[in-house]
Design an enzyme around this catalytic site. Structure first.
Site, PDB file in Angstrom:
ATOM      1  N   ASP A 108      -1.555  -1.099  -3.441  1.00 36.51           N
ATOM      2  CA  ASP A 108      -2.776  -1.270  -4.236  1.00 36.51           C
ATOM      3  C   ASP A 108      -2.767  -2.605  -4.974  1.00 36.51           C
ATOM      4  OD1 ASP A 108      -5.252  -0.558  -5.172  1.00 36.51           O
ATOM      5  OD2 ASP A 108      -4.493   0.712  -6.799  1.00 36.51           O
ATOM      6  N   HIS A 129      -6.766  -8.708   0.969  1.00 36.74           N
ATOM      7  CA  HIS A 129      -6.277  -7.813   2.035  1.00 36.74           C
ATOM      8  C   HIS A 129      -5.471  -8.604   3.064  1.00 36.74           C
ATOM      9  CE1 HIS A 129      -8.536  -4.636   0.265  1.00 36.74           C
ATOM     10  NE2 HIS A 129      -9.723  -5.085   0.601  1.00 36.74           N
ATOM     11  N   LEU A 157      13.503   1.686  13.157  1.00 36.50           N
ATOM     12  CA  LEU A 157      12.708   2.046  11.973  1.00 36.50           C
ATOM     13  C   LEU A 157      11.435   2.706  12.472  1.00 36.50           C
ATOM     14  CD1 LEU A 157      11.827   1.604   8.854  1.00 36.50           C
ATOM     15  CD2 LEU A 157      10.749  -0.469   9.675  1.00 36.50           C
TER      16      LEU A 157
END
Ligand code: IPE
Ligand code: IPE
Ligand code: MG
Length: 255
Positions: free
Chosen positions: A26, A43, A137
């Protein structure tokens, strides 16, 4: 698919590297606003932070990284921002999947994909298939995800497929249908951007997750910031309802 033991059951060693880190990324909009730039620039910069955190998690041996990229509620944003976010998501899928694969990363997306453009859906499927056997991962993106949506879709599947009587239903009967059933519950939850809320992220899975909040805006969240969060996690004693004394006895092998 068999589910890994839930963190709520197995007590991890204190000071260990978290096996699963889940992050609410955020603060992109505010990062851009502080620089008098359009929100989408925030973004875009946030994507750089994503690359850095993936790399840092790989280097530290974190097995699962789950990032909240777009919530079920984010459709309430201005159309222009949604369109830019979708474009950014598509570009990222097209450019990054090969790199993820080269690094031995398994890529997954959780969320209600039905609202996405067919190009995005195809890229997700291609990426998931290409990387399915990678083991270094597991990198999951939560897109059009909501914790309540997840529980509801799991309930629907459970009542459709289960032959178990209602009184005999266990948590596992539901948990196997949750979107993240392939991963253990997160050990560490991180939210950047200074808000102290879950915003409908992993409601079921966060039951016993250690929470870490930082005012750092997501585009500024780097390896050092991740290190601070992991360090904070390593100081904590996870008891899952037990007493400290019980944990000490179990660790010393007396129990
Ligand atoms: C998080 O950053 C990214 C998404 C929700 C897509 P925000 O866009 O919420 O940034 P702020 O909270 O407005 O600063
Ligand atoms: C949460 O961020 C969702 C994502 C990071 C994708 P928001 O910025 O949308 O959360 P709220 O609405 O402020 O709680
Ligand atoms: Mg926000």
């Amino acid at each position: 698919m068999a589910q890994e033991p839930s963190s709520t059951v197995a007590v991890p060693e204190m000071g260990a590297i978290p096996k699963h880190i889940a992050i609410i990324m955020d603060g992109n909009g505010r990062w851009a606003k502080n620089r008098l730039m359009p929100r989408i620039s925030g973004h875009k910069q946030g994507m750089e932070a994503v690359r850095g955190v993936i790399k840092a998690c790989m280097e530290r041996g974190v097995a699962y990284l789950t990032l909240f990229a777009f919530s079920s509620e984010n459709w309430r944003r201005p159309n222009e921002e949604i369109a830019s976010l979708m474009q950014l998501f598509l570009t990222a899928l097209e450019q990054e999947i090969t790199k993820l694969h080269e690094n031995g990363i398994r890529f997954k997306v959780v969320g209600d994909l039905s609202r996405f453009d067919s190009k995005i859906i195809e890229s997700i499927q291609t990426g998931e298939q290409l990387t399915a056997d990678n083991t270094r991962l597991t990198f999951t993106v939560a897109a059009n995800y909501g914790g309540r949506w997840d529980i509801m879709q799991a309930v629907r599947k459970m009542v459709t497929h289960s032959t178990t009587l209602p009184d005999d239903l266990e948590e596992e009967n539901l948990a196997q249908y949750l979107a993240l059933s392939y991963a253990p519950e997160p050990d560490l939850f991180i939210r950047t951007g200074g808000e102290y809320r879950i915003s409908n992220f992993l409601l079921w899975q966060l039951a016993y997750t250690e929470l870490y909040f930082t005012s750092t805006l997501w585009p500024d969240f780097d390896e050092h910031e991740l290190e601070l969060a992991i360090h904070s996690y390593q100081q904590r004693e996870r008891r899952f309802g037990r007493t400290s004394e019980q944990l000490r006895i179990a660790l010393s092998g007396e129990g």
